[in-house]
Scaffold this motif. Sequence first.
Motif, short mmCIF file in Angstrom:
data_model
loop_
_atom_site.label_atom_id
_atom_site.label_comp_id
_atom_site.label_asym_id
_atom_site.label_seq_id
_atom_site.Cartn_x
_atom_site.Cartn_y
_atom_site.Cartn_z
N UNK A 115 97.91 27.82 25.32
CA UNK A 115 97.47 29.21 25.25
C UNK A 115 97.50 29.72 23.81
N UNK A 116 98.57 29.40 23.08
CA UNK A 116 98.66 29.83 21.68
C UNK A 116 97.54 29.22 20.84
N UNK A 117 97.27 27.92 21.08
CA UNK A 117 96.20 27.25 20.32
C UNK A 117 94.84 27.87 20.61
N UNK A 118 94.59 28.20 21.89
CA UNK A 118 93.33 28.83 22.25
C UNK A 118 93.19 30.19 21.58
N UNK A 119 94.27 30.95 21.60
CA UNK A 119 94.24 32.27 20.97
C UNK A 119 94.07 32.14 19.46
N UNK A 120 94.69 31.10 18.86
CA UNK A 120 94.54 30.89 17.42
C UNK A 120 93.10 30.57 17.06
N UNK A 121 92.45 29.73 17.89
CA UNK A 121 91.05 29.42 17.65
C UNK A 121 90.18 30.68 17.77
N UNK A 122 90.46 31.49 18.79
CA UNK A 122 89.70 32.72 18.97
C UNK A 122 89.92 33.66 17.78
N UNK A 123 91.17 33.75 17.32
CA UNK A 123 91.47 34.61 16.18
C UNK A 123 90.76 34.14 14.93
N UNK A 141 101.98 24.49 28.51
CA UNK A 141 101.00 25.53 28.85
C UNK A 141 101.01 26.64 27.81
N UNK A 142 102.19 27.02 27.36
CA UNK A 142 102.28 28.07 26.34
C UNK A 142 101.63 27.63 25.04
N UNK A 143 101.87 26.38 24.64
CA UNK A 143 101.28 25.88 23.39
C UNK A 143 99.75 25.87 23.49
#
Length: 375
Positions: A100-108, A96-98
């Motif tokens: 979330x990090x991937x989603x945030x990386x895409x948004x960034x 789940x953490x990974x």
Amino acid sequence: MISDVPPPDTEPDQLVPIGAFAQRTGLTASALRFYADSGLLDPASVDASTGYRLYSASQEPHAITLRRLREIGMSLADIRVVLDAEPSTAGNLIDDHVRHVATEADRTRREATAIKLSIAADSTTALTSVRGPILAAAIGQVLTATARDAAHPVLDGVEFRLEDGTLTLTSTDRYRLSSRSLPTLEPSDTRWSGTLCAGDLRGGLSDLARGGVIGVEAGTTTVRFALDGRDDLWCRLLDGPFPSHDAMVDALPPVIMRASVAKSAVLQSLEHCVTERVHLDFTSTALALSDASSTAVGVVPADACGPQVALWFEVATLYPAISVSIGAELLLDVRAADLPMTIRSADGGDLTTFVMPAARPPAHIDRPPRREPVT
């Protein structure tokens, strides 16, 4: 609780000072003090007279896991839950953490691209304004016909054309050509066209869908969508001419057979096809679908006008072209077994897709067909 196998050359009850324990686990002494104060990793023993902290060798796996979880950016609160969980649950929490990090990386990445484009943007000229949800739906429909092609970068783009108060979006992967028209909110004599990066459009779909009235402005290298109450969406303009689809469409011969069919029934039949290609056999009352091994996958009632005709298609080409079509009923216009078939809504012609048939497969063999491109 997460644990690793302790080093074989270490006694589980051996106590070492904080400096030595830090070296063994890859943590700093200050980090160990912080984790002790946070309740994540207490020392095994604290000397009552000196206050020296001592750690047990059996704590090393716990400390190393703690360090590794911090290295992947997990918060202390989440680490506490992971360390106290059973291995299977802990694994799910890490997954789940990974995500979330991937989603945030895409948004960034999207935000960074938008920032760079806005910084580098030249002055823009207002073209028109449209309704956000309608524009987002139109973009989503034509994006299915884009393609990444190193030799032809414009195929990974959507042509925007403004003329006569109508905004028309067109895309093609050379085997499909999708075109969607939508009205603008005010009359305009402005004529403009450009090819927008499909990736930029795809990343901004959710913002466009939530927008009200969206202003469209064009510069020399970018297009700006002015969003009410949100950061503007900037899209790159691709170099090179977009394929001359108008000439291709104008050169097509007349339709010899037109059939009206239910969209859902055709999609359900295609979902039962287990081979890469599907055979479409039109009669005056039905559309029969079968796979490359001649196994029937569906018979769809049809209201057809014209001679009986049969065509082959790649499922990967035909299915998305039908799935994004508008309305419950489709009009399928057939010209010949080797010419593009037109897919339109029976309720309105706002979205039109041309799909190139595939060659007839060899008997009982299902290998990728040879096709001639639409454009």
